[in-house]
Design an enzyme around this catalytic site. Structure first.
Site, PDB file in Angstrom:
ATOM      1  N   ASP A 158       0.841  -1.200   0.000  1.00 46.71           N
ATOM      2  CA  ASP A 158       0.000   0.000   0.000  1.00 46.71           C
ATOM      3  C   ASP A 158       0.877   1.252   0.000  1.00 46.71           C
ATOM      4  OD1 ASP A 158      -2.894   1.081   0.581  1.00 46.71           O
ATOM      5  OD2 ASP A 158      -1.552   2.217   1.883  1.00 46.71           O
ATOM      6  N   TYR A 217       3.054   9.833  -0.464  1.00 46.39           N
ATOM      7  CA  TYR A 217       4.078   9.245   0.406  1.00 46.39           C
ATOM      8  C   TYR A 217       5.472   9.519  -0.168  1.00 46.39           C
ATOM      9  CZ  TYR A 217       0.186   6.529   2.451  1.00 46.39           C
ATOM     10  OH  TYR A 217      -0.999   6.131   3.029  1.00 46.39           O
ATOM     11  N   LYS A 249      -2.573   5.946  -4.489  1.00 47.15           N
ATOM     12  CA  LYS A 249      -3.708   6.842  -4.221  1.00 47.15           C
ATOM     13  C   LYS A 249      -3.544   8.198  -4.897  1.00 47.15           C
ATOM     14  CE  LYS A 249      -3.758   4.645   0.312  1.00 47.15           C
ATOM     15  NZ  LYS A 249      -2.369   4.539   0.770  1.00 47.15           N
ATOM     16  N   HIS A 298      -7.522   9.578  -2.234  1.00 45.97           N
ATOM     17  CA  HIS A 298      -6.895   9.497  -0.907  1.00 45.97           C
ATOM     18  C   HIS A 298      -7.790  10.034   0.219  1.00 45.97           C
ATOM     19  CE1 HIS A 298      -2.653   9.138   0.950  1.00 45.97           C
ATOM     20  NE2 HIS A 298      -3.549   8.964   1.885  1.00 45.97           N
TER      21      HIS A 298
HETATM   22  N1  LIG Z   1      -5.410   6.273   3.437  1.00 40.69           N
HETATM   23  C1  LIG Z   1      -4.894   7.007   4.395  1.00 40.69           C
HETATM   24  O1  LIG Z   1      -5.241   8.191   4.579  1.00 40.69           O
HETATM   25  C2  LIG Z   1      -3.883   6.407   5.320  1.00 40.69           C
HETATM   26  C3  LIG Z   1      -3.521   7.066   6.498  1.00 40.69           C
HETATM   27  C4  LIG Z   1      -2.610   6.454   7.364  1.00 40.69           C
HETATM   28  C5  LIG Z   1      -2.083   5.212   7.022  1.00 40.69           C
HETATM   29  N2  LIG Z   1      -2.417   4.597   5.843  1.00 40.69           N
HETATM   30  C6  LIG Z   1      -1.833   3.286   5.439  1.00 40.69           C
HETATM   31  O2  LIG Z   1      -1.840   2.412   6.553  1.00 40.69           O
HETATM   32  C7  LIG Z   1      -0.495   2.015   6.854  1.00 40.69           C
HETATM   33  C8  LIG Z   1      -0.289   1.757   8.337  1.00 40.69           C
HETATM   34  O3  LIG Z   1      -0.625   2.862   9.123  1.00 40.69           O
HETATM   35  P1  LIG Z   1       0.467   3.719   9.899  1.00 40.69           P
HETATM   36  O4  LIG Z   1       1.629   3.935   9.025  1.00 40.69           O
HETATM   37  O5  LIG Z   1      -0.264   4.869  10.456  1.00 40.69           O
HETATM   38  O6  LIG Z   1       0.987   2.852  11.090  1.00 40.69           O
HETATM   39  P2  LIG Z   1       0.663   1.523  11.907  1.00 40.69           P
HETATM   40  O7  LIG Z   1       0.868   0.337  11.045  1.00 40.69           O
HETATM   41  O8  LIG Z   1      -0.617   1.681  12.630  1.00 40.69           O
HETATM   42  O9  LIG Z   1       1.861   1.624  12.969  1.00 40.69           O
HETATM   43  C9  LIG Z   1       3.179   1.777  12.542  1.00 40.69           C
HETATM   44  C10 LIG Z   1       4.060   2.081  13.744  1.00 40.69           C
HETATM   45  O10 LIG Z   1       4.103   0.949  14.606  1.00 40.69           O
HETATM   46  C11 LIG Z   1       5.442   0.452  14.684  1.00 40.69           C
HETATM   47  N3  LIG Z   1       5.353  -1.010  14.595  1.00 40.69           N
HETATM   48  C12 LIG Z   1       4.947  -1.755  13.542  1.00 40.69           C
HETATM   49  N4  LIG Z   1       4.918  -3.057  13.861  1.00 40.69           N
HETATM   50  C13 LIG Z   1       5.347  -3.154  15.138  1.00 40.69           C
HETATM   51  C14 LIG Z   1       5.528  -4.239  16.013  1.00 40.69           C
HETATM   52  N5  LIG Z   1       5.261  -5.496  15.643  1.00 40.69           N
HETATM   53  N6  LIG Z   1       5.985  -3.980  17.271  1.00 40.69           N
HETATM   54  C15 LIG Z   1       6.244  -2.713  17.670  1.00 40.69           C
HETATM   55  N7  LIG Z   1       6.074  -1.633  16.865  1.00 40.69           N
HETATM   56  C16 LIG Z   1       5.626  -1.856  15.618  1.00 40.69           C
HETATM   57  C17 LIG Z   1       6.177   1.036  13.494  1.00 40.69           C
HETATM   58  O11 LIG Z   1       7.545   1.177  13.816  1.00 40.69           O
HETATM   59  P3  LIG Z   1       8.755   1.032  12.766  1.00 40.69           P
HETATM   60  O12 LIG Z   1       8.258   1.518  11.411  1.00 40.69           O
HETATM   61  O13 LIG Z   1       9.807   1.890  13.365  1.00 40.69           O
HETATM   62  O14 LIG Z   1       9.141  -0.397  12.718  1.00 40.69           O
HETATM   63  C18 LIG Z   1       5.493   2.386  13.356  1.00 40.69           C
HETATM   64  O15 LIG Z   1       5.994   3.308  14.305  1.00 40.69           O
HETATM   65  C19 LIG Z   1       0.324   3.186   6.298  1.00 40.69           C
HETATM   66  O16 LIG Z   1       1.683   2.878   6.176  1.00 40.69           O
HETATM   67  C20 LIG Z   1      -0.387   3.441   5.005  1.00 40.69           C
HETATM   68  O17 LIG Z   1      -0.029   2.485   4.021  1.00 40.69           O
HETATM   69  C21 LIG Z   1      -3.328   5.180   4.998  1.00 40.69           C
END
Ligand SMILES: NC(=O)c1ccc[n+]([C@@H]2O[C@H](COP(=O)([O-])OP(=O)(O)OC[C@H]3O[C@@H](n4cnc5c(N)ncnc54)[C@H](OP(=O)(O)O)[C@@H]3O)[C@@H](O)[C@H]2O)c1
Length: 275
Positions: A48, A53, A78, A111
């Protein structure tokens, strides 16, 4: 059984792996390249990304260099949230495809219903124009499915009323305590897949004592409970990490949270309310 091979069916008939690798906030260059490549080599088949990004180039290169058949990878990007015109949508899609270095994407999403600088603003007409272009892109075969992100019920209804194609997915903020039940139920009833973004609340849920207690009971990590929870709610889940250990751990979720504990998690308050 490898859960990374589990999939849902989109309303287009295409399959979509239930677990996708999130890439928000992974800088273009070595970090996005190596973490995406590691995810693919570890068995992830769903990536994704988004134009905003800024990492489409490295994500696309990792996909090509992985040696995995393109048809076996589900790739989402997106349309930036501030593009609300027909021509702007077509042009931006071309830029994404070129930057990714692919012939097609599997899912192309609007998006957000409003530019991030005007969150909550009414851009209904712009979304309808953008959606017309999304339909053209879908018909061209260069996006195998089209959908939306961050849309509420009213935003969804405008697309359903004015478009000819039902969005395949709505990617929304969805994690324990914050599950947007109104739009989730609306979409699920209409066969529009919900994709859970930020399943770990962008890391902010990881030290939550209530979820930690349950994680201890299941001998899993908080991250694994969070990811498993989103899957049991029938959503795609999109955890992001740049650490190999976490990328592996986040896909190691082949266990079941029992009904009573799901009910408990459903009842938790939002640990990270948006302002
Ligand atoms: N459509 C939208 O508007 C939108 C908005 C937000 C997100 N998204 C999508 O959703 C994805 C995920 O959301 P997100 O990036 O907000 O974050 P998330 O997946 O909810 O959390 C990521 C955070 O958690 C940490 N982490 C991941 N796995 C872990 C584990 N097993 N143990 C401990 N810490 C862990 C990561 O650290 P490290 O990276 O340092 O390992 C990072 O700081 C995004 O990357 C994106 O593709 C879409």
């Amino acid at each position: 059984m490898n859960i990374l091979n589990d999939s849902y069916k989109l309303n287009t008939g295409a399959t979509i792996p239930k677990i996708g690798f999130g890439t928000w906030q992974i800088p273009n260059g070595d970090e996005a390249y190596s973490s995406t490549l590691f995810a693919l080599r570890s068995g992830y088949r769903h990536i994704d990304t988004a134009r905003v990004y800024g990492n489409e180039e490295s994500v696309g290169k990792a996909i090509r260099d992985s040696g995995i058949d393109r048809r076996d990878i589900f790739l989402t990007t997106k349309l930036p949230a501030d593009i609300k015109t027909y021509n702007g949508t077509l042009e931006t899609f071309e830029t994404s495809i070129k930057t990714l270095g692919v012939d097609y994407v599997d899912l192309y999403l609007i998006h957000a219903p409003w530019p991030w600088s005007d969150r909550g603003g009414d851009y209904t007409e712009g979304n309808i124009q953008a959606w017309k272009a999304m339909e053209e892109i879908y018909k061209s075969g260069r996006a195998k499915a089209v959908g939306v992100s961050n849309f509420n019920v009213k935003d969804m209804q405008a697309i359903l009323d004015n478009g000819t194609i039902t969005p395949a997915a709505n990617q929304i903020r969805f994690f324990i305590g914050s599950t947007q039940n109104e739009v989730t139920e609306f979409c699920q009833e209409k066969g529009i897949l919900i994709e859970a973004y930020s399943p770990l609340a962008t890391g902010r849920i990881l030290d939550n004592p209530e979820v930690k207690k349950l994680a201890d009971k299941y001998e899993k990590t908080v991250a694994q409970i969070c990811i498993r929870y989103t899957l049991q709610r029938g959503t795609v889940t999109l955890p992001k990490s740049t650490h190999e250990e976490y990328i592996l751990q986040n896909a190691d979720v082949n266990f079941v949270i029992d009904e009573q504990d799901m009910n408990y998690l459903n009842g938790l308050r939002d640990i990270d309310p948006q302002s």
